[in-house]
Design a protein around this motif. Structure first.
Motif, PDB file in Angstrom:
ATOM      1  N   UNK A  80       0.977  -1.217  -0.169  1.00 11.55           N
ATOM      2  CA  UNK A  80       0.043   0.054  -0.355  1.00 11.55           C
ATOM      3  C   UNK A  80       0.804   1.191  -0.272  1.00 11.55           C
ATOM      4  N   UNK A  81       0.507   2.039  -0.969  1.00 12.40           N
ATOM      5  CA  UNK A  81       1.505   3.526  -0.947  1.00 12.40           C
ATOM      6  C   UNK A  81       0.484   4.907  -1.086  1.00 12.40           C
ATOM      7  N   UNK A  82       0.563   5.224   0.636  1.00 16.33           N
ATOM      8  CA  UNK A  82      -0.098   6.452   0.613  1.00 16.33           C
ATOM      9  C   UNK A  82       0.982   8.029   0.714  1.00 16.33           C
ATOM     10  N   UNK A  83      -0.421   8.810  -0.191  1.00 20.17           N
ATOM     11  CA  UNK A  83       0.561  10.138  -0.325  1.00 20.17           C
ATOM     12  C   UNK A  83      -0.264  11.445  -0.180  1.00 20.17           C
ATOM     13  N   UNK A  84      -0.031  11.866   0.761  1.00 16.01           N
ATOM     14  CA  UNK A  84      -0.439  13.206   1.126  1.00 16.01           C
ATOM     15  C   UNK A  84      -0.918  14.796   0.374  1.00 16.01           C
ATOM     16  N   UNK A  85       0.368  14.228  -0.878  1.00 14.40           N
ATOM     17  CA  UNK A  85       0.107  14.879  -2.106  1.00 14.40           C
ATOM     18  C   UNK A  85       1.446  14.331  -3.434  1.00 14.40           C
ATOM     19  N   UNK A  86       1.312  14.930  -4.810  1.00 16.35           N
ATOM     20  CA  UNK A  86       2.441  14.304  -5.404  1.00 16.35           C
ATOM     21  C   UNK A  86       3.015  15.357  -5.988  1.00 16.35           C
ATOM     22  N   UNK A  87       2.393  16.660  -5.410  1.00 18.79           N
ATOM     23  CA  UNK A  87       3.260  17.981  -5.707  1.00 18.79           C
ATOM     24  C   UNK A  87       5.027  18.144  -5.292  1.00 18.79           C
ATOM     25  N   UNK A  88       5.435  18.898  -5.618  1.00 13.68           N
ATOM     26  CA  UNK A  88       6.659  18.564  -5.216  1.00 13.68           C
ATOM     27  C   UNK A  88       7.382  19.738  -3.889  1.00 13.68           C
TER      28      UNK A  88
END
Length: 234
Positions: free
Chosen positions: A197-205
């Motif tokens: 599982x991969x969770x991201x709060x943002x894909x931005x820099x």
């Protein structure tokens, strides 16, 4: 097939009239003082006996499934076996902070779990978290429940898009939640079930990490999953 009564319908609870003999007289009392055994009790007894025989037959003739085959070894430290190199290349080093490593050796399932997160700078919270898990089933074949939806994902994370992933184990799927912020890769191979599982709060820099996109993260998850399966192969 015997079914329950329709909703709103009640079982009949009135006392049943005792059966009459051919000449219309009531049945004789037993020596114990009670009425003769009612026909429906015979039917009930027969149903109970039949159920017991049927259940015993299932138990005797194969209701217990055979032990599933597994070509993978148990991981004593999944965070050492799960390198997450491809993910680290786009999210930042996933091993720079102390990982969370868990394992459980149950008679039915051996499970190992590893939790990783990339390092935030100057006290900034991490923006990527990754969890890898391996379940080696010892008693029953996990294929029957592999496609069952994860209720946690459905309940708390909205709609889920599912796509098959070729080339991994017997079957593999990628689940992506609304907003692309949680990705779940599941692989079935014999008695083994792998999950990343991969969770991201943002894909931005952010935090010195370059901007990325969901497709790149999915590709990295697949690569790291393939590496993990190869590492644990017997």
């Amino acid at each position: 097939m015997i079914t329950d009564p329709e909703l709103g319908e009640e079982w009949q609870t009135e006392a049943l009239e005792p059966a009459r003999s051919a000449d219309g007289s009531a049945p004789r009392e037993r020596a114990t003082g009670g009425p003769g055994r009612r026909p429906w009790l015979w039917a009930l007894g027969g149903a109970v006996v039949a159920s017991a025989v049927w259940g015993g037959g299932l138990y005797a003739f194969g209701d217990r499934t055979a032990e599933p085959e597994s070509s993978y070894r148990a991981s004593k430290n999944l965070c050492q076996d799960f390198k997450a190199q491809a993910l680290s290349g786009i999210t930042g080093d996933m091993h720079s902070k102390k990982p969370l490593n868990l394992e459980s050796d149950h008679p039915a399932v051996y499970a190992a779990r590893c939790g990783l997160e990339n390092a935030g700078k100057d006290g900034v919270a991490p923006d990527f978290e990754v969890v890898a898990q391996v379940a080696l089933h010892k008693k029953t074949d996990p294929s029957a429940e592999f496609d069952a939806p994860d209720l946690r994902t459905l309940a708390y994370m909205g709609g889920v898009r599912t796509a098959a992933v070729p080339g991994l184990g017997e079957r593999a799927v990628m689940n992506v939640t609304s907003g692309d912020w949680l990705l779940v890769l599941k692989v079935l191979d014999g008695g083994a079930v792998f999950t990343v599982e991969a969770s991201a709060s943002t894909y931005a820099e952010k935090n010195g990490r370059p901007a990325t996109d969901v497709d790149a993260v999915q590709a990295a998850m697949i690569e790291d999953m393939r590496e993990l399966m190869s590492t644990l192969k017997k």
